[in-house]
Design an enzyme around this catalytic site. Structure first.
Site, PDB file in Angstrom:
ATOM      1  N   LEU A   9       0.847  -1.192   0.000  1.00  0.00           N
ATOM      2  CA  LEU A   9       0.000   0.000   0.000  1.00  0.00           C
ATOM      3  C   LEU A   9       0.886   1.245   0.000  1.00  0.00           C
ATOM      4  O   LEU A   9       1.629   1.477   0.946  1.00  0.00           O
ATOM      5  CB  LEU A   9      -0.913   0.004   1.221  1.00  0.00           C
ATOM      6  CG  LEU A   9      -1.768  -1.256   1.404  1.00  0.00           C
ATOM      7  CD1 LEU A   9      -2.690  -1.092   2.597  1.00  0.00           C
ATOM      8  CD2 LEU A   9      -2.564  -1.553   0.135  1.00  0.00           C
ATOM      9  N   ALA A  10       0.775   2.006  -1.070  1.00  0.00           N
ATOM     10  CA  ALA A  10       1.662   3.171  -1.180  1.00  0.00           C
ATOM     11  C   ALA A  10       0.967   4.331  -1.889  1.00  0.00           C
ATOM     12  O   ALA A  10       1.586   5.096  -2.614  1.00  0.00           O
ATOM     13  CB  ALA A  10       2.932   2.772  -1.940  1.00  0.00           C
ATOM     14  N   ALA A  11      -0.342   4.449  -1.657  1.00  0.00           N
ATOM     15  CA  ALA A  11      -1.084   5.482  -2.382  1.00  0.00           C
ATOM     16  C   ALA A  11      -1.394   6.715  -1.546  1.00  0.00           C
ATOM     17  O   ALA A  11      -1.775   7.746  -2.073  1.00  0.00           O
ATOM     18  CB  ALA A  11      -2.381   4.896  -2.934  1.00  0.00           C
ATOM     19  N   GLY A  12      -1.250   6.594  -0.232  1.00  0.00           N
ATOM     20  CA  GLY A  12      -1.601   7.717   0.647  1.00  0.00           C
ATOM     21  C   GLY A  12      -0.681   8.908   0.419  1.00  0.00           C
ATOM     22  O   GLY A  12       0.416   8.773  -0.120  1.00  0.00           O
ATOM     23  N   ARG A  16       1.046  13.801   7.239  1.00  0.00           N
ATOM     24  CA  ARG A  16       1.746  14.079   8.490  1.00  0.00           C
ATOM     25  C   ARG A  16       3.242  14.310   8.310  1.00  0.00           C
ATOM     26  O   ARG A  16       3.915  14.783   9.214  1.00  0.00           O
ATOM     27  CB  ARG A  16       1.480  12.931   9.495  1.00  0.00           C
ATOM     28  CG  ARG A  16       0.041  12.895   9.985  1.00  0.00           C
ATOM     29  CD  ARG A  16      -0.317  11.583  10.675  1.00  0.00           C
ATOM     30  NE  ARG A  16      -0.630  10.507   9.725  1.00  0.00           N
ATOM     31  CZ  ARG A  16      -0.996   9.282  10.069  1.00  0.00           C
ATOM     32  NH1 ARG A  16      -1.096   8.949  11.337  1.00  0.00           N
ATOM     33  NH2 ARG A  16      -1.266   8.369   9.148  1.00  0.00           N
ATOM     34  N   GLU A 155      -9.076   1.000  15.307  1.00  0.00           N
ATOM     35  CA  GLU A 155      -8.148   2.107  15.064  1.00  0.00           C
ATOM     36  C   GLU A 155      -8.081   3.004  16.290  1.00  0.00           C
ATOM     37  O   GLU A 155      -9.068   3.137  17.022  1.00  0.00           O
ATOM     38  CB  GLU A 155      -8.615   2.916  13.846  1.00  0.00           C
ATOM     39  CG  GLU A 155      -8.391   2.203  12.529  1.00  0.00           C
ATOM     40  CD  GLU A 155      -6.972   1.726  12.354  1.00  0.00           C
ATOM     41  OE1 GLU A 155      -6.060   2.573  12.305  1.00  0.00           O
ATOM     42  OE2 GLU A 155      -6.750   0.506  12.280  1.00  0.00           O
ATOM     43  N   ASN A 228       4.922   7.806   9.928  1.00  0.00           N
ATOM     44  CA  ASN A 228       3.874   8.755   9.535  1.00  0.00           C
ATOM     45  C   ASN A 228       4.364  10.189   9.574  1.00  0.00           C
ATOM     46  O   ASN A 228       3.793  11.053   8.927  1.00  0.00           O
ATOM     47  CB  ASN A 228       2.665   8.603  10.453  1.00  0.00           C
ATOM     48  CG  ASN A 228       2.022   7.233  10.305  1.00  0.00           C
ATOM     49  OD1 ASN A 228       1.977   6.681   9.205  1.00  0.00           O
ATOM     50  ND2 ASN A 228       1.547   6.673  11.393  1.00  0.00           N
TER      51      ASN A 228
HETATM   52  C1  UD1 Z   1      -2.504   1.695   9.525  1.00  0.00           C
HETATM   53  C2  UD1 Z   1      -3.556   0.740  10.132  1.00  0.00           C
HETATM   54  C3  UD1 Z   1      -3.319   0.604  11.617  1.00  0.00           C
HETATM   55  C4  UD1 Z   1      -1.904   0.132  11.881  1.00  0.00           C
HETATM   56  C5  UD1 Z   1      -0.885   1.023  11.176  1.00  0.00           C
HETATM   57  C6  UD1 Z   1       0.495   0.385  11.245  1.00  0.00           C
HETATM   58  C7  UD1 Z   1      -5.585   1.043   8.793  1.00  0.00           C
HETATM   59  C8  UD1 Z   1      -6.929   1.662   8.730  1.00  0.00           C
HETATM   60  N1  UD1 Z   1      -4.876   1.293   9.883  1.00  0.00           N
HETATM   61  O1  UD1 Z   1      -2.719   2.967  10.141  1.00  0.00           O
HETATM   62  O2  UD1 Z   1      -4.236  -0.329  12.185  1.00  0.00           O
HETATM   63  O3  UD1 Z   1      -1.646   0.108  13.277  1.00  0.00           O
HETATM   64  O4  UD1 Z   1      -1.199   1.183   9.783  1.00  0.00           O
HETATM   65  O5  UD1 Z   1       1.490   1.214  10.740  1.00  0.00           O
HETATM   66  O6  UD1 Z   1      -5.205   0.332   7.891  1.00  0.00           O
HETATM   67  N2  UD1 Z   1      -2.782   3.936   1.946  1.00  0.00           N
HETATM   68  C9  UD1 Z   1      -3.225   3.773   0.659  1.00  0.00           C
HETATM   69  N3  UD1 Z   1      -4.485   4.219   0.330  1.00  0.00           N
HETATM   70  C10 UD1 Z   1      -5.319   4.774   1.232  1.00  0.00           C
HETATM   71  C11 UD1 Z   1      -4.857   4.918   2.554  1.00  0.00           C
HETATM   72  C12 UD1 Z   1      -3.583   4.487   2.882  1.00  0.00           C
HETATM   73  O7  UD1 Z   1      -2.511   3.276  -0.201  1.00  0.00           O
HETATM   74  O8  UD1 Z   1      -6.435   5.130   0.838  1.00  0.00           O
HETATM   75  C13 UD1 Z   1      -1.408   3.469   2.277  1.00  0.00           C
HETATM   76  C14 UD1 Z   1      -0.526   4.561   2.789  1.00  0.00           C
HETATM   77  O9  UD1 Z   1       0.215   5.140   1.724  1.00  0.00           O
HETATM   78  C15 UD1 Z   1       0.402   3.828   3.768  1.00  0.00           C
HETATM   79  C16 UD1 Z   1      -0.441   2.648   4.215  1.00  0.00           C
HETATM   80  O10 UD1 Z   1      -1.514   2.532   3.318  1.00  0.00           O
HETATM   81  O11 UD1 Z   1       1.556   3.349   3.131  1.00  0.00           O
HETATM   82  C17 UD1 Z   1      -0.992   2.847   5.645  1.00  0.00           C
HETATM   83  O12 UD1 Z   1      -1.764   4.032   5.668  1.00  0.00           O
HETATM   84  P1  UD1 Z   1      -1.650   5.074   6.861  1.00  0.00           P
HETATM   85  O13 UD1 Z   1      -2.549   6.208   6.570  1.00  0.00           O
HETATM   86  O14 UD1 Z   1      -0.235   5.359   7.144  1.00  0.00           O
HETATM   87  O15 UD1 Z   1      -2.296   4.200   8.026  1.00  0.00           O
HETATM   88  P2  UD1 Z   1      -2.039   4.341   9.585  1.00  0.00           P
HETATM   89  O16 UD1 Z   1      -2.864   5.466  10.120  1.00  0.00           O
HETATM   90  O17 UD1 Z   1      -0.614   4.340   9.888  1.00  0.00           O
HETATM   91 CA    CA Z   2       1.217   4.440   8.663  1.00  0.00          CA
END
Ligand code: UD1
Ligand code: CA
Length: 459
Positions: A9-12, A16, A155, A228
């Protein structure tokens, strides 16, 4: 053997981080964090690797290249929604899918392998990689029932005060039965504090269908750090640096102060090399045995030969032979090749230059675009005048030549074998072999001149 797939997952956006640079491209020990994730996943023999990209998609794709397939997540509606984007490519596949985050670069290949093994042996529908930490704020918490079975993940933002007391966190890495993952993803909602489709909600969906959920607790929370913000980024840097330094020390490298030594992940160092504090070694650098590097030196993409010493100096993209002495305060710029037993001393800058064996440039010189033979002595303050304002020109100094102090060699020019250039000369014509070249005004002494001026002033 069960087939193995991975979704990263690398779309966010990485809001922060407060940065123009897209989150998963932030470097840890000089390498973008998503590259660490891909490298570490290599330990598992994957049949397919898919990276979900969104913000900065083009840049991330460029960075990863052909190591992965890509799917675009147009809108970042949550981690569950992100995984769903891989449906087209994965839904018919039979096997195990690992989901990993692009922002957890410290999880080792060994841990990924153990997670897969645990998952496959326990025949679970989902296995969560969890970790225990005294400071779980921000992470999803793992909620277990009285029988210690995992029931769901909540969460931080959605958790009750009581749930927030749980120290076992979700690392964001899971193994799933691939079919069951994509079926369960159809049944999650965005009814939560962030209005997002959470991947961890899949756990509760599967559990409600009486599917087996397992957890594999990582031995070390540090390894699972999610990055983050820049505080976590600096922590990751410190942890990864320590890991790399310890590897080198175990291989026989003496690192005098590991806290003050920065070695990139692709650097190769042989045993009995000594590294003094304040040293940064980056890129594809190789250092042969018995070399002494530092203090306060920066090496990037270079080769350093056996027994060579580099003190307080900077070397980029160059090859340095064995038993060479460099510094203090030398700067070797790209495309230079320094021969064995050579010397480059105080305040010497060298650029795109070949310096032969046993040649010396000991003080205060600039040697650029030059081919210098062996046994050449370049005196203090010598300058190769290589640039005419438009083009760079070559200076050739042949074997055994001696360049007197404070000489200008106006390129293109050749100083022949065994010849001498007198101190203070400005050379703009070739010097033949074994010649002495003097190109400076003759000295004239005016006797008693000082006294005469002195008397004149008094009048
Ligand atoms: C996420 C988990 C949390 C966990 C934590 C560990 C969820 C809802 N929460 O939280 O339980 O403890 O990771 O580090 O999954 N991303 C996408 N598309 C989106 C959203 C996110 O690709 O729509 C990617 C982000 O780029 C990132 C990863 O998913 O690489 C995790 O997303 P992030 O927003 O960092 O989640 P956390 O709040 O850290
Ligand atoms: Ca994260």
């Amino acid at each position: 053997m069960t087939k193995r797939y991975a979704v990263i997952l690398a779309a966010g956006q990485g809001t922060r981080m407060k940065s123009k640079l897209y989150k998963v491209l932030h470097p840890v020990v000089g390498k973008p964090m998503v590259q660490h994730v891909i490298n570490n996943l290599n330990a598992v023999n994957l049949d397919k690797l898919i990276t979900i990209v969104g913000f900065g998609a083009e840049k991330v794709k460029e960075e990863i290249g052909d190591k992965s397939q890509f799917v675009i997540q147009e809108k970042q509606l949550g981690t569950g929604h992100a995984v769903l984007q891989a449906e087209e490519l994965l839904k018919d596949a039979e096997g195990t899918t690992i989901v990993a985050c692009g922002d957890t670069p410290l999880i080792t290949g060994e841990t990924f392998v153990k997670l897969f093994e645990h998952h496959e042996q326990s025949r679970a529908s989902a296995t969560i990689l969890t970790a225990n930490t005294p400071d779980p704020a921000g992470y999803g918490r793992v909620i277990r029932n009285a029988k210690n079975e995992v029931e769901r993940i909540v969460e931080h933002k959605d958790a009750t005060d009581e749930e927030r007391l749980v120290n076992e966190i979700n690392t964001g890495t899971y193994c799933f039965n691939n079919h069951e993952l994509f079926t369960a993803l159809q049944n999650i909602t965005n009814d939560n504090a962030q209005g997002e489709y959470y991947l961890p909600d899949v756990i509760e969906v599967l559990r409600n269908e009486s599917k087996k959920i397992s957890a594999f607790v990582a031995a070390d929370f540090e390894e699972t750090l999610g990055i983050n913000d820049r505080v976590a980024l600096a922590q990751a840097e410190r942890i990864m640096k320590k890991r790399l330094n310890e590897q080198h020390m175990r291989n026989g490298v003496a690192i005098i102060d590991p806290d003050q030594t920065y070695i990139g992940p692709d650097v190769i160092i042989e045993q009995d090399v000594t590294i003094y504090p304040g040293t940064i070694i980056k890129g594809k650098t190789t250092i042969k045995t018995d070399a002494i590097i530092g203090p306060n030196s920066e090496l990037a993409d270079c080769h350093i030969g056996e027994g060579t010493a580099v003190k307080q100096s900077v070397i980029h993209n160059s090859t340095v032979g064995s038993h060479v002495n460099i510094g203090p305060f030398a700067h070797i710029r790209p495309e230079s090749v320094i021969g064995d037993h050579a010397k480059l001393g105080n305040f010497v800058e060298v650029k795109k230059t070949t310096l032969g064996d046993n040649s010396k440039v000991s003080h205060l010189s600039y040697i650029g675009d030059a081919e210098v033979g062996s046994n050449v002595n370049v005196g203090c303050g010598t300058i190769t005048v290589n640039y005419d304002g438009k083009k760079k020109h070559l200076t050739t100094i042949e074997d055994n030549a001696f360049i007197g102090c404070n000489s200008n060699l106006i390129a293109p020019v050749t100083i022949g074998k065994g010849s001498y250039v007198a101190a203070g000369s400005t050379i703009n014509k070739d010097v033949p072999d074994n010649a002495l070249s003097i190109a400076r005004a003759r000295q004239s002494n005016k006797e008693d001149y000082v006294e005469r001026i002195f008397n004149r002033k008094k009048d």
